[in-house]
Enzyme design. Structure first.
Site, PDB file in Angstrom:
ATOM      1  N   LEU A  91       0.799  -1.231   0.000  1.00 60.06           N
ATOM      2  CA  LEU A  91       0.000   0.000   0.000  1.00 60.06           C
ATOM      3  C   LEU A  91       0.832   1.281   0.000  1.00 60.06           C
ATOM      4  O   LEU A  91       0.301   2.364   0.195  1.00 60.06           O
ATOM      5  CB  LEU A  91      -0.965  -0.021   1.192  1.00 60.06           C
ATOM      6  CG  LEU A  91      -2.021  -1.125   1.096  1.00 60.06           C
ATOM      7  CD1 LEU A  91      -2.945  -1.087   2.300  1.00 60.06           C
ATOM      8  CD2 LEU A  91      -2.824  -1.007  -0.199  1.00 60.06           C
ATOM      9  N   HIS A 110      -3.860  -4.895  -9.303  1.00 63.97           N
ATOM     10  CA  HIS A 110      -4.876  -3.931  -8.873  1.00 63.97           C
ATOM     11  C   HIS A 110      -6.257  -4.583  -9.029  1.00 63.97           C
ATOM     12  O   HIS A 110      -6.522  -5.196 -10.069  1.00 63.97           O
ATOM     13  CB  HIS A 110      -4.779  -2.638  -9.698  1.00 63.97           C
ATOM     14  CG  HIS A 110      -5.765  -1.605  -9.268  1.00 63.97           C
ATOM     15  ND1 HIS A 110      -5.598  -0.839  -8.130  1.00 63.97           N
ATOM     16  CD2 HIS A 110      -6.957  -1.255  -9.799  1.00 63.97           C
ATOM     17  CE1 HIS A 110      -6.655  -0.060  -7.997  1.00 63.97           C
ATOM     18  NE2 HIS A 110      -7.495  -0.278  -8.985  1.00 63.97           N
TER      19      HIS A 110
HETATM   20  C1  GRF Z   1      -6.119  -7.227  -2.779  1.00 63.58           C
HETATM   21  O1  GRF Z   1      -7.438  -6.889  -3.128  1.00 63.58           O
HETATM   22  C2  GRF Z   1      -5.173  -6.704  -3.830  1.00 63.58           C
HETATM   23  O2  GRF Z   1      -5.757  -6.580  -5.094  1.00 63.58           O
HETATM   24  C3  GRF Z   1      -4.843  -5.359  -3.353  1.00 63.58           C
HETATM   25  O3  GRF Z   1      -4.701  -5.524  -1.941  1.00 63.58           O
HETATM   26  C4  GRF Z   1      -5.691  -6.479  -1.508  1.00 63.58           C
HETATM   27  C5  GRF Z   1      -5.141  -7.381  -0.436  1.00 63.58           C
HETATM   28  O4  GRF Z   1      -4.132  -8.145  -1.003  1.00 63.58           O
HETATM   29  N1  GRF Z   1      -3.641  -4.871  -3.989  1.00 63.58           N
HETATM   30  P1  GRF Z   1      -3.365  -9.300  -0.179  1.00 63.58           P
HETATM   31  O5  GRF Z   1      -4.418 -10.222   0.400  1.00 63.58           O
HETATM   32  O6  GRF Z   1      -2.573  -8.617   0.928  1.00 63.58           O
HETATM   33  O7  GRF Z   1      -2.520  -9.972  -1.204  1.00 63.58           O
END
Ligand code: GRF
Length: 196
Positions: A91, A110
């Site tokens: 993030l 994404h």
């Molecule tokens: C997912 O929806 C992904 O597309 C976005 O973050 C969310 C959580 O991802 N980038 P993860 O379970 O930590 O891989």
């Protein structure tokens, strides 16, 4: 065999999909050698540990400047000989340092069909809430190269998922993860690792 470094922030279900794909042979031209989380409590780190893969924490708040945070990630990835960086539920916005060090070697997943519902502020459940608010009948996931524009790099792969009548952001997110993200991300990684 290409060396893969994965950047995570949360639950790590996409990391898990990558690790599982390595084990099942869907990914056979690359191997995850390190996982870097910007959050020390990310469950993704547990997933890495369970798979016997190095997990390290590099927290943004440990650095005054974003550039130094980027540089720390670059130095770590280079020290592990990483060829391809995968942002899987990561993030943080990556800066020029990282992008310059790994040109066309950083990819991101994404949870929408870019160019819809992407860009600054569109992450996690917000993406799916926006899709439901707009009333789209189809959404999905996109794997793309990372450049200086948030969610703006060249598209590598996409997979569509139908929106269902009583979907909530949570149910839509889950279906897109299961039917799209966890499928196209490992496929894209194998394609890139086997290409050159
Ligand atoms: C997912 O929806 C992904 O597309 C976005 O973050 C969310 C959580 O991802 N980038 P993860 O379970 O930590 O891989």
């Amino acid at each position: 065999m290409k060396k893969i470094g994965v950047l995570v922030s949360g639950g790590g279900t996409n990391l898990q999909a990558i690790l599982d794909a390595e084990k099942s042979g869907i990914i056979k031209s690359g191997s995850v050698v390190t996982v870097v989380s910007n959050k020390k409590d990310a469950f993704a780190l547990k997933r890495a540990e369970n798979a016997g893969v190095e997990g390290v924490v590099i927290e943004r708040k440990a650095f005054d400047k974003a550039q130094d945070f980027d540089r720390a990630i670059v130095e770590h990835m280079k020290s592990r000989g990483v060829d391809l960086i995968v942002m899987a539920g990561f993030l943080c916005i990556v800066g020029e340092e990282l992008i310059k060090a790994y040109p066309d070697k950083i990819i991101n997943i994404h949870p929408s069909l870019i160019p819809s519902f992407c860009g600054a502020g569109f992450y996690g459940l917000k993406v799916h809430k926006a899709a439901l608010d707009y009333g789209v009948k189809v959404s999905g996931a996109t794997v793309h190269f990372v450049n200086g524009v948030v969610d703006g790099g060249k598209i590598i792969a996409q997979k569509a998922v139908y929106v269902e009548e009583n979907d909530t952001p949570e149910t839509l997110q889950r279906r897109i993860m299961e039917q799209a993200e966890w499928v196209i991300l490992p496929q894209a990684i194998e394609k890139l690792c086997s290409a050159n």
